[in-house]
Scaffold this active site. Structure first.
Site, short mmCIF file in Angstrom:
data_model
loop_
_atom_site.label_atom_id
_atom_site.label_comp_id
_atom_site.label_asym_id
_atom_site.label_seq_id
_atom_site.Cartn_x
_atom_site.Cartn_y
_atom_site.Cartn_z
N LYS A 111 0.85 -1.19 0.00
CA LYS A 111 0.00 0.00 0.00
C LYS A 111 0.88 1.23 0.00
CE LYS A 111 -2.36 1.59 3.80
NZ LYS A 111 -1.87 2.96 3.91
N GLU A 180 -9.68 7.37 3.56
CA GLU A 180 -9.61 7.69 4.99
C GLU A 180 -10.22 9.07 5.29
OE1 GLU A 180 -5.87 6.87 6.86
OE2 GLU A 180 -6.39 7.96 8.68
#
Ligand code: KIV
Length: 262
Positions: A111, A180
């Site tokens: 990631k 997020e």
């Protein structure tokens, strides 16, 4: 072992996916027995394992050690290794050294945060046979640019940019994206514009799956209480109770008892 094909099949079947962060062998061993599908060895390790104020100080060698420990404990889980701050903003050689370290430590995917400036690298990693998960919205490695850990995507311009970033990640060959701390309305719009597996943290319910930081969801700290967090345990109190019970037993000469001695 859940693999990327199974994850995509679940997403396409409309099944929600769960991901948790994990950083050590003992916890990974327990998580391996759970229904959680994905483990993120996140750079949040800097904060929850090493006591830093941000994710910036951790390096890829330390991240690789965490990945190695988790991979040993959770051989049945799909493990994503998080590339830490600046480890993928250097030369291609250096960037790939960081990717290689995480993959050789046992990750099944990596990631990385952000899109701008990462395009060529993402393509190179994907073309090297490595699944890539993006991370947009609040990207904690950019905390200094954001002026704190703040909800992102409030203005129309930011919303359009974040949706565009998800589409770019998909075009570059990513299989998933972490979204997020963005408003739920943005998430609902974004998922209409991408086939990526969307994993949210503080991004509402419209995503394909959720991720939480292990120590947060286990209630290691009563201090950290963002709106999105649900605590599944009060570990702070449980641990305190056990530590104090042990100290009391030692002081009162109740431990070790006759059956706990050789
Ligand atoms: O490092 C991490 O734990 C993360 C999650 C918050 C998604 O990136």
């Amino acid at each position: 072992m859940s693999n990327i094909k199974q994850l995509i099949a679940k997403q396409q079947a409309g099944e929600k996916l769960s991901m948790l962060t994990c950083y050590d062998f003992s916890t990974a061993r327990i998580m391996n027995q759970s229904a959680v599908e994905m483990i993120l060895v996140g750079d949040s390790a800097a904060m929850v394992m090493h006591g830093e104020n941000s994710t910036l100080p951790i390096d890829y060698q330390t991240m690789a050690q965490h990945v190695r420990a988790v991979a040993k404990g959770a051989p049945d889980k799909f493990i994503i290794g998080d590339l830490p701050f600046l480890s993928y903003r250097k030369s291609l050689d250096e960037n790939m050294r960081a990717v290689e370290a995480l993959m050789k430590a046992g990750a099944h995917a990596i990631k990385l945060e952000g899109v701008k400036g990462n395009e060529a690298l993402i393509e190179h990693i994907v073309n090297s046979g490595i699944p890539v998960m993006g991370h947009i919205g609040l990207t904690p490695q950019s905390v200094n640019q954001f002026g704190g850990f703040k909800v992102q995507g409030k203005s129309a311009d930011d919303q359009a940019r974040i949706i565009q970033e998800a589409q770019t990640l998909e075009q570059l060959g990513c299989f998933a994206v972490v979204l997020e701390c963005v408003p739920d309305a943005l998430t609902r719009e974004l998922v209409k514009h991408t086939e990526l597996i969307t994993i949210g943290i503080g991004a509402g319910a419209a995503v394909d799956g959720q991720v939480l930081v292990l120590q947060d969801m286990l209630g290691f700290s009563s201090q950290f209480s963002p709106k999105f967090l649900r605590r599944y345990l009060d570990t702070e109190q449980l641990f305190l109770h056990a530590f104090n019970a042990y100290a009391k037993d030692v002081k009162g000469q109740q431990f070790p008892g006759p059956e706990e001695q050789y």
